[in-house]
Design a protein around this motif. Structure first.
Motif, short mmCIF file in Angstrom:
data_model
loop_
_atom_site.label_atom_id
_atom_site.label_comp_id
_atom_site.label_asym_id
_atom_site.label_seq_id
_atom_site.Cartn_x
_atom_site.Cartn_y
_atom_site.Cartn_z
N ARG A 44 25.52 3.01 39.93
CA ARG A 44 26.88 2.82 40.41
C ARG A 44 27.84 3.82 39.80
O ARG A 44 28.75 4.30 40.45
N VAL A 45 27.64 4.11 38.51
CA VAL A 45 28.59 4.98 37.82
C VAL A 45 28.10 6.42 37.73
O VAL A 45 28.78 7.27 37.18
N TRP A 46 26.90 6.68 38.27
CA TRP A 46 26.35 8.02 38.19
C TRP A 46 27.31 9.03 38.78
O TRP A 46 27.94 8.72 39.81
N PRO A 47 27.53 10.19 38.26
CA PRO A 47 26.83 10.84 37.16
C PRO A 47 27.44 10.55 35.79
O PRO A 47 27.07 11.21 34.83
N PHE A 48 28.40 9.62 35.70
CA PHE A 48 29.01 9.35 34.40
C PHE A 48 28.21 8.28 33.67
O PHE A 48 27.59 7.42 34.32
N PRO A 49 28.21 8.31 32.34
CA PRO A 49 27.44 7.28 31.62
C PRO A 49 28.05 5.89 31.78
O PRO A 49 27.32 4.92 31.77
N ARG A 66 27.25 2.84 45.62
CA ARG A 66 28.51 2.54 44.94
C ARG A 66 29.45 1.90 45.94
O ARG A 66 29.27 2.06 47.16
N GLU A 67 30.45 1.18 45.43
CA GLU A 67 31.29 0.42 46.37
C GLU A 67 32.53 1.19 46.79
O GLU A 67 33.42 0.61 47.41
N THR A 68 32.62 2.45 46.43
CA THR A 68 33.81 3.23 46.78
C THR A 68 34.09 3.12 48.28
O THR A 68 33.19 3.31 49.10
N GLY A 69 35.32 2.78 48.61
CA GLY A 69 35.69 2.74 50.02
C GLY A 69 35.39 1.43 50.71
O GLY A 69 35.74 1.25 51.86
N GLN A 70 34.74 0.50 50.00
CA GLN A 70 34.46 -0.79 50.65
C GLN A 70 35.55 -1.77 50.20
O GLN A 70 35.50 -2.27 49.08
N PHE A 71 36.53 -1.99 51.02
CA PHE A 71 37.66 -2.83 50.61
C PHE A 71 37.45 -4.27 51.04
O PHE A 71 37.02 -4.54 52.15
N LYS A 72 37.76 -5.17 50.12
CA LYS A 72 37.63 -6.60 50.42
C LYS A 72 38.96 -7.11 50.92
O LYS A 72 40.00 -6.82 50.32
N GLN A 73 38.94 -7.86 52.00
CA GLN A 73 40.19 -8.34 52.55
C GLN A 73 40.35 -9.84 52.43
O GLN A 73 41.34 -10.41 52.87
N SER A 74 39.37 -10.52 51.86
CA SER A 74 39.53 -11.95 51.65
C SER A 74 38.81 -12.33 50.35
O SER A 74 37.96 -11.58 49.86
#
Lengths: 324, 358
Positions: B352-357, B4-12
């Motif tokens: 990516r969305v696990w454990p939510f549907p 999952r992309e949590t915490g991966q911030f894009k700066q450009s």
């Protein structure tokens, strides 16, 4: 060189009219058979919008089934005309089961998918039929049961135009049966209740559904009709050469016939078949030697391509109207 | 959980629009490349390298080529095998006329010949559409195959009518011909395929790719928006044929070693189309999935009875293979008409969305 291409063949045609007639006749006969295969395509394309690649293999499969049944019967001591016709009826039954299976297993789950997906699914059907046919009947070429089905053999030689032109009797029979079948199909389409339903489905699936026509039922009928056409085609092709999977490549020749006539037109399939058949034989006979022979393999496609450049929807196809 | 992309911030904006915006994707790709470049050559046996991996990669390249045409531009083609043949014959002629030049140069150059022929046969595509175009490309298939048989200059008047690959070396290592080891051939193919895949990925994600997709979705609308149809379609034919041509040249030089015209017959065209559609139209990774399924599945089915100790005759296995492959094609189309690539996407989204549907 230019003389050889543009003038010499025509000089030859005029000088030896008997050869020309012979070539034309051969072209006509193979054209009729191409038209029969194309007819099966058109029936299915009109009613379900499926570009049925499996039509070619259905021809082989039905012919193999027919011969297979007959062999089983004669092994059991039951042979002759009666056995042949029982085998014919049983084969028609097999084609009906096949139509039901195709509708149930393939078409129904794939309804409303893009054309190319359905096209691909018919490839799947082709593979299944090849595997099944080879497993059940073996890969060896088989002899078609011509005399048991009252089909004539031998040839008639007619003296005309200062030469001898020979007509194979089976070819004459093929032409007659094909014409009869085309007339029969036309009557079926125009005069019967089911035929009217088929035409309605061809015009618009949704409108047909809304007036209470069952699409599933129509599809079974159409695939069955295409199966019967395939059976007749298989008998005719089989009578001219052996019944084997080599027919499959011949079935590809039906594609240029189809696009030449237009994908949705029954008369188009017939006219297209005749044009391709005759054009191919004339091309091979008169222009082939200039190019080193064997041009039969691609000449039909070249003819179709030329016609398409002029009319992109085929000779008799519905005009393609594009809206945004 | 991990994906999952949590915490991966894009700066450009560039980072935001990257092809693989998620770190785990990039790591996964690196791992696949590592396995392909290091693990497979080190531990793979000869059968795996020569009969599974090399053909798989070469067919993937061909499938990418066809996918550019069918999947991205929406032009149905049944002539891809003929374009592969053009590449193969061009590479053969070039390498026998100029034996001094490195063979890799000629393999890549052969793509340009295929591209030229492809453009020529792509010309009708402006007027002819859909299944009608498919039949027009069949003309290319049969005409070119006829040329391979009839024009003896193409195979240097070889009495057998086949082209035989001369032995060539790169940095002193034999890469073509009978003395080349499977490992070298595999690595050469792998490098070419990886580089060309990268290139294709960049093309389809850029302006040209968007033009193609606009043409695919509706060519009249695309025209109204200022896309010139003829250049767009011809470019698609050229790039697609280039990929097919290189794949054909690789097929003869690094896989088969010799080829007759029948190697490029209509069956190969259909096979490539299967790969593209089963893998996923308009997807790079789908081309690899499709090639893997269509090439490796029959090998597995053929090997299975022997591995299980079932006494089945070879002919029966062959027929069963047809039957099973056909049934699987139908099965996959019913389960997911948009191909294996879509299944892959769905799986990733679920993760990516696990454990939510959702």
């Amino acid at each position: 060189m230019l003389y050889n291409i543009f003038i010499d063949p025509f000089v030859q045609m005029v000088q030896m009219p008997d050869l020309l007639v012979q070539t034309l006749w051969e072209g006509l006969v193979s054209g009729v058979l191409y038209a029969l295969i194309a007819l099966g395509f058109v029936l299915i394309f009109k009613a379900s919008g499926v570009f049925n690649f499996a039509q070619g293999i259905m021809v082989v499969f039905s012919a193999l089934t027919l011969v297979g049944f007959y062999e089983k019967f004669s092994a059991a001591g039951f042979s002759g005309h009666a056995a042949a016709f029982v085998a014919l009826i049983l084969t028609a039954g097999v084609m009906f089961v096949l139509a039901m299976l195709v509708e149930r297993v393939v078409l129904r789950p794939l309804v409303n998918q893009p054309d190319i997906i359905l096209f691909m699914a018919t490839f799947g059907i082709t593979y299944v039929l090849i595997g099944l046919g080879e497993m059940v009947f073996g890969g060896d070429p088989k002899q078609m049961i011509t005399s048991e089905l009252f089909l004539p053999s031998g040839s008639v030689d007619v003296e005309m135009l200062g030469g001898l032109v020979s007509f194979q009797k089976i070819d004459i029979a093929a032409a007659i049966i094909a014409s009869a079948m085309i007339v029969g199909l036309a009557l079926f389409f125009q005069k019967t209740r089911i035929g009217r339903a088929l035409r309605a489905v061809a015009d618009s699936h949704k409108a047909a559904l809304s007036v209470g026509i069952s699409l599933n039922q129509i599809w079974v009928i159409v695939w069955f009709a295409a199966g019967l056409v395939a059976l007749v085609t298989g008998i005719m092709w089989g009578a001219r050469s052996d019944v084997s999977f080599a027919l499959e490549i011949v079935a590809l020749k039906a594609l240029p016939v189809l696009v030449l006539g237009g994908l949705t037109s029954v008369p188009g399939a017939i006219v297209g078949g005749l044009i391709i058949g005759i054009g191919e034989k004339l091309g091979e006979f008169y222009w082939g030697p200039l190019l080193g022979g064997g041009i039969e393999s691609w000449f039909a496609y070249a003819i179709a391509l030329l016609f398409l450049l002029y009319r992109p929807q085929g000779l008799f196809g519905d005009k393609i109207i594009e809206r945004i | 959980m991990f994906y999952r992309e949590t915490g991966q911030f894009k700066q450009s904006y560039a980072a935001d629009q990257a092809v693989f915006p998620i770190l785990q994707d990039r790591l996964g790709l690196a791992a696949i490349l590592l396995v392909a470049f290091v693990v497979v050559p080190l531990f793979g046996n000869e059968f795996l390298l020569a009969s599974v991996m090399v053909p798989f990669l070469i067919l993937s390249l061909g499938a990418i080529g066809l996918n550019i045409l069918v999947g991205y531009t929406g032009l149905l083609s049944l002539g891809s095998a003929a374009f592969m043949g053009v590449g193969a014959y061009a590479a053969y002629k070039l390498s026998t006329i100029f034996p001094g030049v490195n063979i890799l140069v000629w393999i890549l150059c052969s793509g340009f010949f295929a591209a030229g022929i492809g453009v020529l046969f792509g010309l009708p595509s402006l007027r002819i559409k859909g299944f009608y175009l498919a039949v027009a490309t069949l003309a290319a298939q049969f005409f070119l195959q006829w040329c391979f048989v009839r024009i003896s200059w193409l195979y240097n008047d070889n009495p057998s009518g086949a082209i035989e690959v001369p032995a060539r070396t790169l940095f002193g290592l034999a890469i073509t011909g009978p003395s080349a080891t499977p490992v070298t051939r595999y690595l050469v193919v792998l490098v070419i395929v990886v580089v060309m895949t990268l290139l294709a990925s960049n093309i389809v994600h850029g302006r040209i790719g968007r033009t193609w997709m606009a043409v695919r979705d509706m060519d009249i609308a695309a025209q109204l928006m200022g896309i010139r149809l003829l250049p767009a379609k011809l470019l698609a034919f050229a790039v697609s044929s280039f990929y097919c041509g290189v794949s054909g040249a690789l097929m003869v030089f690094l896989w088969l070693g010799a080829a007759e015209p029948s190697a490029f017959d209509i069956k190969l065209s259909f096979l490539l189309l299967f790969m593209v559609i089963i893998g996923g139209l308009g997807s790079m990774i789908g081309s690899f999935f499709g090639a893997a399924l269509i090439h490796i599945l029959p090998i597995v089915i053929r090997g299975l009875p022997e591995a299980l100790g079932l006494p089945i005759a070879a002919a029966t296995v062959e027929h069963l293979t047809y039957l099973i492959v056909g049934a699987l094609i139908i099965f996959f189309l019913i389960v997911e008409p948009h191909g294996l690539a879509r299944l892959w996407q769905i799986a990733k989204q679920k993760l990516r969305v696990w454990p939510f549907p959702y």
